[in-house]
Design a protein around this motif. Structure first.
Motif, PDB file in Angstrom:
ATOM      1  N   ASN A  18      35.636  33.420  56.473  1.00 17.07           N
ATOM      2  CA  ASN A  18      35.232  34.809  56.239  1.00 17.07           C
ATOM      3  C   ASN A  18      36.206  35.572  55.347  1.00 17.07           C
ATOM      4  OD1 ASN A  18      37.250  34.844  58.217  1.00 17.07           O
ATOM      5  ND2 ASN A  18      36.452  36.700  59.168  1.00 17.07           N
ATOM      6  N   GLU A  19      37.363  34.963  55.020  1.00 15.66           N
ATOM      7  CA  GLU A  19      38.335  35.615  54.147  1.00 15.66           C
ATOM      8  C   GLU A  19      38.311  35.061  52.717  1.00 15.66           C
ATOM      9  OE1 GLU A  19      42.327  36.036  55.584  1.00 15.66           O
ATOM     10  OE2 GLU A  19      41.682  35.929  57.681  1.00 15.66           O
ATOM     11  N   LEU A  20      37.624  33.964  52.514  1.00 15.25           N
ATOM     12  CA  LEU A  20      37.686  33.300  51.210  1.00 15.25           C
ATOM     13  C   LEU A  20      37.238  34.202  50.068  1.00 15.25           C
ATOM     14  CD1 LEU A  20      36.336  29.751  52.159  1.00 15.25           C
ATOM     15  CD2 LEU A  20      38.674  30.341  51.507  1.00 15.25           C
ATOM     16  N   GLN A  21      36.196  34.994  50.312  1.00 19.86           N
ATOM     17  CA  GLN A  21      35.653  35.825  49.230  1.00 19.86           C
ATOM     18  C   GLN A  21      36.690  36.817  48.693  1.00 19.86           C
ATOM     19  OE1 GLN A  21      32.569  38.633  50.283  1.00 19.86           O
ATOM     20  NE2 GLN A  21      33.110  38.569  52.455  1.00 19.86           N
ATOM     21  N   TYR A  22      37.619  37.254  49.524  1.00 20.14           N
ATOM     22  CA  TYR A  22      38.654  38.184  49.042  1.00 20.14           C
ATOM     23  C   TYR A  22      39.569  37.504  48.026  1.00 20.14           C
ATOM     24  CZ  TYR A  22      37.263  41.438  52.703  1.00 20.14           C
ATOM     25  OH  TYR A  22      36.542  42.307  53.481  1.00 20.14           O
ATOM     26  N   TYR A  23      39.906  36.252  48.271  1.00 20.04           N
ATOM     27  CA  TYR A  23      40.811  35.517  47.379  1.00 20.04           C
ATOM     28  C   TYR A  23      40.117  35.184  46.055  1.00 20.04           C
ATOM     29  CZ  TYR A  23      43.883  35.114  51.393  1.00 20.04           C
ATOM     30  OH  TYR A  23      44.706  35.411  52.450  1.00 20.04           O
ATOM     31  N   PHE A  24      38.901  34.671  46.155  1.00 20.46           N
ATOM     32  CA  PHE A  24      38.192  34.288  44.933  1.00 20.46           C
ATOM     33  C   PHE A  24      37.803  35.516  44.103  1.00 20.46           C
ATOM     34  CE2 PHE A  24      37.520  30.222  47.181  1.00 20.46           C
ATOM     35  CZ  PHE A  24      37.886  29.352  46.160  1.00 20.46           C
ATOM     36  N   ASN A  25      37.367  36.571  44.749  1.00 22.60           N
ATOM     37  CA  ASN A  25      36.920  37.749  44.002  1.00 22.60           C
ATOM     38  C   ASN A  25      38.076  38.586  43.472  1.00 22.60           C
ATOM     39  OD1 ASN A  25      34.233  37.082  44.265  1.00 22.60           O
ATOM     40  ND2 ASN A  25      33.990  38.188  46.185  1.00 22.60           N
ATOM     41  N   ALA A  26      39.273  38.387  44.012  1.00 21.42           N
ATOM     42  CA  ALA A  26      40.448  39.086  43.486  1.00 21.42           C
ATOM     43  C   ALA A  26      40.984  38.424  42.223  1.00 21.42           C
ATOM     44  CB  ALA A  26      41.549  39.136  44.542  1.00 21.42           C
ATOM     45  N   CYS A  27      40.671  37.141  42.040  1.00 21.17           N
ATOM     46  CA  CYS A  27      41.281  36.394  40.930  1.00 21.17           C
ATOM     47  C   CYS A  27      40.395  36.374  39.687  1.00 21.17           C
ATOM     48  CB  CYS A  27      41.618  34.969  41.355  1.00 21.17           C
ATOM     49  SG  CYS A  27      40.227  33.814  41.301  1.00 21.17           S
ATOM     50  N   ASP A  28      41.051  36.081  38.557  1.00 23.13           N
ATOM     51  CA  ASP A  28      40.334  35.875  37.296  1.00 23.13           C
ATOM     52  C   ASP A  28      40.083  34.406  37.030  1.00 23.13           C
ATOM     53  OD1 ASP A  28      40.289  38.662  36.083  1.00 23.13           O
ATOM     54  OD2 ASP A  28      42.427  38.433  36.508  1.00 23.13           O
ATOM     55  N   VAL A  29      41.051  33.575  37.409  1.00 14.01           N
ATOM     56  CA  VAL A  29      40.986  32.141  37.110  1.00 14.01           C
ATOM     57  C   VAL A  29      41.540  31.353  38.290  1.00 14.01           C
ATOM     58  CG1 VAL A  29      41.574  30.330  35.438  1.00 14.01           C
ATOM     59  CG2 VAL A  29      41.501  32.717  34.690  1.00 14.01           C
ATOM     60  N   ILE A  37      34.211  22.507  43.569  1.00 13.38           N
ATOM     61  CA  ILE A  37      32.838  22.837  43.974  1.00 13.38           C
ATOM     62  C   ILE A  37      32.796  24.240  44.582  1.00 13.38           C
ATOM     63  CG2 ILE A  37      30.913  22.169  45.458  1.00 13.38           C
ATOM     64  CD1 ILE A  37      31.516  20.184  43.159  1.00 13.38           C
ATOM     65  N   MET A  38      33.787  24.554  45.418  1.00 13.25           N
ATOM     66  CA  MET A  38      33.838  25.873  46.055  1.00 13.25           C
ATOM     67  C   MET A  38      34.054  26.976  45.024  1.00 13.25           C
ATOM     68  SD  MET A  38      36.462  27.285  48.979  1.00 13.25           S
ATOM     69  CE  MET A  38      36.154  25.884  50.051  1.00 13.25           C
ATOM     70  N   ALA A  39      34.992  26.764  44.101  1.00 16.07           N
ATOM     71  CA  ALA A  39      35.285  27.775  43.082  1.00 16.07           C
ATOM     72  C   ALA A  39      34.081  28.020  42.181  1.00 16.07           C
ATOM     73  CB  ALA A  39      36.493  27.340  42.251  1.00 16.07           C
ATOM     74  N   MET A  40      33.344  26.963  41.856  1.00 14.08           N
ATOM     75  CA  MET A  40      32.129  27.128  41.049  1.00 14.08           C
ATOM     76  C   MET A  40      31.128  28.023  41.766  1.00 14.08           C
ATOM     77  SD  MET A  40      31.680  23.196  39.699  1.00 14.08           S
ATOM     78  CE  MET A  40      30.246  23.469  38.638  1.00 14.08           C
ATOM     79  N   GLY A  41      31.023  27.873  43.077  1.00 13.92           N
ATOM     80  CA  GLY A  41      30.105  28.683  43.860  1.00 13.92           C
ATOM     81  C   GLY A  41      30.482  30.155  43.901  1.00 13.92           C
ATOM     82  N   PHE A  42      31.769  30.456  43.647  1.00 12.87           N
ATOM     83  CA  PHE A  42      32.230  31.838  43.582  1.00 12.87           C
ATOM     84  C   PHE A  42      32.288  32.360  42.144  1.00 12.87           C
ATOM     85  CE2 PHE A  42      33.731  31.079  47.930  1.00 12.87           C
ATOM     86  CZ  PHE A  42      33.490  32.312  48.520  1.00 12.87           C
ATOM     87  N   LYS A  43      31.646  31.625  41.228  1.00 16.88           N
ATOM     88  CA  LYS A  43      31.536  32.041  39.819  1.00 16.88           C
ATOM     89  C   LYS A  43      32.888  32.163  39.133  1.00 16.88           C
ATOM     90  CE  LYS A  43      27.259  34.622  40.726  1.00 16.88           C
ATOM     91  NZ  LYS A  43      26.520  35.874  40.544  1.00 16.88           N
ATOM     92  N   LYS A  44      33.766  31.212  39.415  1.00 17.19           N
ATOM     93  CA  LYS A  44      35.106  31.284  38.849  1.00 17.19           C
ATOM     94  C   LYS A  44      35.307  30.282  37.716  1.00 17.19           C
ATOM     95  CE  LYS A  44      35.896  34.520  40.599  1.00 17.19           C
ATOM     96  NZ  LYS A  44      36.427  35.771  40.055  1.00 17.19           N
ATOM     97  N   PRO A  45      35.981  30.685  36.624  1.00 17.28           N
ATOM     98  CA  PRO A  45      36.464  29.710  35.644  1.00 17.28           C
ATOM     99  C   PRO A  45      37.635  28.949  36.246  1.00 17.28           C
ATOM    100  CG  PRO A  45      37.176  31.933  35.049  1.00 17.28           C
ATOM    101  CD  PRO A  45      36.301  32.072  36.261  1.00 17.28           C
TER     102      PRO A  45
END
Length: 350
Positions: A241-252, A267-275
């Motif tokens: 439940n905390e993962l979205q904060y880390y991925f959405n705070a980052c650029d890369v 695979i997880m990072a791709m799902g959060f729309k991350k380069p």
């Protein structure tokens, strides 16, 4: 069709549960077994198993000592011989060819080579993995199917805005934030990441390193972490439940693997729309072909150069969207259907 999946790694990896749930929805009776060998053997008998589906084999054959590794390997192969004589069909999904920190690679490869001869069918996640199997352990290429890794989009909440996520870490809107998330193990080369971050030319950057530190990892760059206001380090397991904060705070996302075949973190990072900055090894070039500008040859290109390059790319959000679009197409229902086809091929080969 009754299938038992071994070993049960669902506590640390969502892959097996997603696959088992999808197989059950397709009418396959799929179960997971942990404990080796007694509990696993009990589960196989209890569930009236037709097919034994192995995933990560290294725990069954690895040990710190050479002779204990030999003993474990021979015991494992002996059990496969018994299973075959009792009429069980054996399938193996190859997530990695050998353990990441194996101390006895020669023993491991010899064991995997013999194990592959007991397998009625083998599944890999990319074409390159099939070629590696043939070259490293001489697996029969006609006995191998390519089934891509499914997505984790369904599993993790992703509703927090970038501004809200950044406020949690006290990051400013104009800062470039790099993220390395997941259990910290030697093959992930976090020391190299910290050193590269320290070498970045501009001071307007931040780095998050989040994940529990595995036994045996030494932080040569510990002083850099303790003395830097630009590095946030969290030595703990990050709950779902905390993962979205880390991925959405980052650029890369930065994943400077030394050795990898299939990466669940990608695979997880791709799902959060991350380069994603990653080395061009294993299945990564196939998973991230749509963002090849952020892949690099670790023998030729310094990691800091790729991090500098990412900062200069104006369309990072577009790259992240491409990653999402690709992984979103990997539906677990289709993966289950393809896996059932592999089971049928295995039964025919038995």
């Amino acid at each position: 069709m009754n299938v038992t999946h071994l070993p049960d790694f669902t506590r640390s990896n969502p892959y097996q549960q997603a696959l088992v749930d999808s197989l059950n929805q397709k009418g396959v009776s799929a179960t997971l077994a942990s404990g080796y060998p007694i509990d696993s053997v009990y589960e196989i008998f209890k569930s009236n198993t037709d097919i034994i589906h192995f995933h990560w084999v290294s725990p069954y054959i690895q040990s710190k000592g050479k002779y204990s590794s030999l003993l474990k390997s021979r015991t494992f192969l002996f059990l496969q011989k018994i299973a075959k004589s009792l009429g069980y069909t054996i399938v193996w999904t190859v997530h990695n060819i050998g353990g990441h920190e194996s101390q006895h690679k020669e023993i491991e490869y010899r064991t995997l080579q013999k194990f592959s001869t007991y397998c009625d069918h083998i599944i890999v996640h990319c074409r390159h993995a099939g070629k590696l199997l043939s070259s490293k352990i001489e697996a029969d290429p006609t006995n191998v199917s390519v089934i891509p890794h499914g997505n984790y989009i369904y599993k993790y909440d992703n509703e927090v805005a970038k501004s809200e996520a950044r406020s949690r870490f006290n990051f400013k809107p104009n800062e470039t934030v790099f993220l390395h998330l997941g259990q910290i193990r030697r093959y992930k080369q976090v020391n190299k990441l910290i050193k590269s971050f320290d070498e970045l030319s501009c001071g307007n950057d931040k780095l998050i390193i989040a994940g529990s530190v595995d036994e045996g990892v030494e932080f040569k760059s510990l002083n850099s972490i303790l003395q830097s206001d630009d590095i946030q380090f969290e030595d703990r397991y990050i709950p779902d439940n905390e993962l979205q904060y880390y991925f959405n705070a980052c650029d890369v996302v930065v994943l400077p693997y030394r050795d990898i075949l299939t990466s669940g973190s990608i695979i997880m990072a791709m799902g959060f729309k991350k380069p994603i900055i990653a080395p061009s090894i294993g299945c990564i070039p196939e998973d991230l072909a749509q963002q090849s500008e952020l892949l690099y040859d670790p023998d030729e290109t310094p990691l800091v150069e790729m991090m500098e390059k990412a900062k200069e790319i104006p369309n990072l959000k577009t790259i992240g969207q491409k990653n999402y679009d690709k992984i979103a197409n990997r539906d677990w229902r289709e993966i289950a259907s393809d896996t059932i086809k592999s089971y049928k091929a295995a039964i025919n080969n038995h």
